[in-house]
Design an enzyme around this catalytic site. Structure first.
Site, PDB file in Angstrom:
ATOM      1  N   ARG A  74      -0.135  10.778   2.602  1.00  0.00           N
ATOM      2  CA  ARG A  74      -0.429   9.365   2.318  1.00  0.00           C
ATOM      3  C   ARG A  74       0.139   8.479   3.413  1.00  0.00           C
ATOM      4  O   ARG A  74       1.290   8.614   3.817  1.00  0.00           O
ATOM      5  CB  ARG A  74       0.174   8.969   0.981  1.00  0.00           C
ATOM      6  CG  ARG A  74       0.129   7.481   0.707  1.00  0.00           C
ATOM      7  CD  ARG A  74      -0.683   7.172  -0.488  1.00  0.00           C
ATOM      8  NE  ARG A  74      -0.701   5.740  -0.758  1.00  0.00           N
ATOM      9  CZ  ARG A  74      -0.689   5.229  -1.976  1.00  0.00           C
ATOM     10  NH1 ARG A  74      -0.634   6.017  -3.020  1.00  0.00           N
ATOM     11  NH2 ARG A  74      -0.746   3.933  -2.151  1.00  0.00           N
ATOM     12  N   ARG A  79      -7.056   6.210  -0.234  1.00  0.00           N
ATOM     13  CA  ARG A  79      -5.793   6.955  -0.144  1.00  0.00           C
ATOM     14  C   ARG A  79      -6.014   8.429  -0.443  1.00  0.00           C
ATOM     15  O   ARG A  79      -6.872   8.800  -1.230  1.00  0.00           O
ATOM     16  CB  ARG A  79      -4.738   6.366  -1.066  1.00  0.00           C
ATOM     17  CG  ARG A  79      -4.977   6.382  -2.561  1.00  0.00           C
ATOM     18  CD  ARG A  79      -5.811   5.241  -3.116  1.00  0.00           C
ATOM     19  NE  ARG A  79      -5.519   3.903  -2.643  1.00  0.00           N
ATOM     20  CZ  ARG A  79      -4.560   3.129  -3.163  1.00  0.00           C
ATOM     21  NH1 ARG A  79      -3.825   3.541  -4.163  1.00  0.00           N
ATOM     22  NH2 ARG A  79      -4.367   1.917  -2.701  1.00  0.00           N
ATOM     23  N   ASP A  93      -2.648   9.080  -4.932  1.00  0.00           N
ATOM     24  CA  ASP A  93      -1.942   8.021  -5.637  1.00  0.00           C
ATOM     25  C   ASP A  93      -1.383   8.630  -6.920  1.00  0.00           C
ATOM     26  O   ASP A  93      -2.138   9.244  -7.680  1.00  0.00           O
ATOM     27  CB  ASP A  93      -2.984   6.948  -5.988  1.00  0.00           C
ATOM     28  CG  ASP A  93      -2.396   5.573  -6.185  1.00  0.00           C
ATOM     29  OD1 ASP A  93      -1.193   5.385  -5.925  1.00  0.00           O
ATOM     30  OD2 ASP A  93      -3.152   4.688  -6.596  1.00  0.00           O
ATOM     31  N   ASP A 134       0.694   7.353 -10.170  1.00  0.00           N
ATOM     32  CA  ASP A 134       1.206   6.160 -10.849  1.00  0.00           C
ATOM     33  C   ASP A 134       1.859   6.550 -12.166  1.00  0.00           C
ATOM     34  O   ASP A 134       1.247   7.248 -12.986  1.00  0.00           O
ATOM     35  CB  ASP A 134       0.064   5.192 -11.174  1.00  0.00           C
ATOM     36  CG  ASP A 134      -0.480   4.486  -9.940  1.00  0.00           C
ATOM     37  OD1 ASP A 134       0.260   4.352  -8.952  1.00  0.00           O
ATOM     38  OD2 ASP A 134      -1.653   4.067  -9.974  1.00  0.00           O
TER      39      ASP A 134
END
Ligand code: ROI
Length: 160
Positions: free
Chosen positions: A84, A94, A97, A99
């Site tokens: 990343r 990206r 990711d 989260d």
């Protein structure tokens, strides 16, 4: 104390399916943690700037004894390890990711980490995979997943 954490995974670069599989392998290796369950993978058009590839998303359930910021550090290390790059463009493409969507029954409002995740209520690519894992979930702020789902059409999601 083990806490149940839900993590959103997303990728739209460098073989997104492989990115998600590699990330799940890394989640399974986290210290003081156990990967409990993984949703189906879903493809969708990008939310945000449209000139980028489609995304693949999933949600994972993890039981952990790590503290929230320890887990955040570990997730960011996995993102970096999978190539990343932080770019100036907001909401750009990206490779990976990760989260933190929900962390037990915690409500967190720290500069680096807000839980429940601020945008999750409006994102079908988060809510529908999460519902596979925990259809009866109630968020720490009192909202029910079922209510969020009824305000967020499945539209545009493709279950892979
Ligand atoms: N769009 C989709 N479909 N899936 C994502 O995971 C995703 N992640 C993002 C932005 C750029 C907002 N758009 C997305 O961060």
């Amino acid at each position: 104390m083990m806490e149940r954490v839900y993590i959103g995974l997303g990728s739209n670069l460098a073989e997104p399916l492989d990115q998600l599989r590699d990330a799940l392998g890394a989640l399974a290796q986290l210290p003081q943690s156990q990967l409990v369950n993984v949703s189906s993978f879903y493809a969708s058009d990008p939310l945000g700037p449209p000139e980028q590839p489609r995304y693949v998303n999933a949600v994972a359930a993890l039981d952990t004894r790590l503290m929230p910021l320890q887990l955040l550090d570990a997730l960011q290390a996995i993102e970096l390890n999978q190539g990343r790059q932080r770019k100036a463009e907001r909401w750009g493409p990206r490779t990976l990711d990760l989260d933190i969507l929900l962390f037990g029954q915690r409500l967190l409002d720290e500069p680096r980490l807000k839980v429940p995740h601020y945008h999750m209520h409006a994102r079908p690519f988060v809510l529908y995979p999460l519902a596979e894992l925990a259809p009866d979930l109630q968020l720490a702020d009192g909202r029910r997943l079922s209510e969020l789902l009824s305000a967020c059409p499945f539209q545009g999601l493709e279950r892979l």
